[in-house]
Design a protein around this motif. Structure first.
Motif, short mmCIF file in Angstrom:
data_model
loop_
_atom_site.label_atom_id
_atom_site.label_comp_id
_atom_site.label_asym_id
_atom_site.label_seq_id
_atom_site.Cartn_x
_atom_site.Cartn_y
_atom_site.Cartn_z
N ARG A 22 -0.61 2.87 4.87
CA ARG A 22 -1.87 1.92 5.55
C ARG A 22 -1.05 0.64 5.79
O ARG A 22 0.18 0.36 4.89
N ARG A 23 -1.53 0.16 6.88
CA ARG A 23 -0.87 -1.26 7.12
C ARG A 23 -1.81 -2.14 7.70
O ARG A 23 -2.56 -1.89 8.45
N SER A 24 -1.67 -3.58 7.19
CA SER A 24 -2.77 -4.48 7.22
C SER A 24 -2.14 -5.83 7.44
O SER A 24 -1.14 -6.11 7.02
N MET A 25 -3.05 -6.54 8.19
CA MET A 25 -2.80 -8.07 8.19
C MET A 25 -4.11 -8.78 7.38
O MET A 25 -5.20 -8.39 7.42
N VAL A 41 1.36 -9.74 6.41
CA VAL A 41 1.19 -8.38 7.10
C VAL A 41 2.09 -7.39 5.99
O VAL A 41 3.25 -7.99 5.33
N GLN A 42 1.47 -6.50 5.62
CA GLN A 42 1.99 -5.77 4.54
C GLN A 42 1.72 -4.30 4.75
O GLN A 42 0.81 -3.75 5.52
N ALA A 43 2.64 -3.34 4.15
CA ALA A 43 2.49 -1.85 4.30
C ALA A 43 2.33 -1.28 2.98
O ALA A 43 3.12 -1.84 1.95
N TYR A 93 2.76 -2.18 -2.50
CA TYR A 93 2.68 -2.90 -1.19
C TYR A 93 4.01 -3.71 -1.07
O TYR A 93 4.50 -4.50 -1.82
N PRO A 107 0.19 -3.26 12.38
CA PRO A 107 -0.73 -3.03 11.34
C PRO A 107 -1.90 -2.28 12.15
O PRO A 107 -2.01 -2.61 13.50
N THR A 108 -2.90 -1.72 11.39
CA THR A 108 -4.02 -1.04 12.08
C THR A 108 -5.36 -1.94 11.70
O THR A 108 -6.44 -1.37 12.37
N SER A 110 -7.06 -5.54 10.06
CA SER A 110 -7.12 -6.97 9.62
C SER A 110 -8.32 -7.17 8.62
O SER A 110 -9.40 -6.74 8.93
N VAL A 126 -6.56 -3.49 16.72
CA VAL A 126 -6.67 -3.65 15.29
C VAL A 126 -8.09 -3.73 14.65
O VAL A 126 -8.74 -4.60 15.09
#
Ligand code: ZN
Ligand code: ZN
Length: 130
Positions: A22-25, A41-43, A93, A107-108, A110, A126
């Protein structure tokens, strides 16, 4: 594929296998404080995909949801290089900036968009989660 993440001074580093789950902001105020930036922003990777080299100091924080996250940072230069959270057992993370790779996938999702600084534009593709 193996990617490498590290702190500013290089004492604490990670070798990470495979693609992030997962990739998010995140625009929450705690992430703003943690990073010193206006969003994070983290993965997320499976913990067993990551090999850790070097020493870390930890800081644990309990969030609004009651879950505790333990942040691991370099005792020399203070960069946070990874963290784990109770709520996602077996997950690690990693701040995307620690990879220092402009080609890292975007990221995908938010989250905490209601805390976003008004000048921050979230890309149209996003997904915005509450
Ligand atoms: Zn360091
Ligand atoms: Zn956050």
């Amino acid at each position: 594929m193996t990617r490498h993440a590290q702190c500013s001074c290089g004492q604490l580093s990670l070798a990470v296998e495979g693609e992030p789950v997962r990739r998010s902001m995140c625009h929450c105020l705690e992430c703003q404080r943690r990073t010193g930036s206006v969003f994070a922003v983290q993965a997320r990777f499976p913990r067993d995909a990551v090999t850790i080299t070097g020493k870390s100091t930890t800081y644990s924080r309990t969030g609004d949801s009651g879950g505790t996250a333990t942040f691991h940072f370099c005792p020399v230069c203070s960069s946070i290089v990874y963290w784990g959270a109770d709520a996602a057992d077996g997950a690690m993370y990693i701040p995307v900036g620690a990879f220092a790779d402009p080609n890292f996938p975007a990221p995908t999702v938010s989250v905490y968009g209601e805390r976003a600084h008004p000048w921050v534009t979230i890309p149209a593709d996003v997904e915005k989660l509450e």
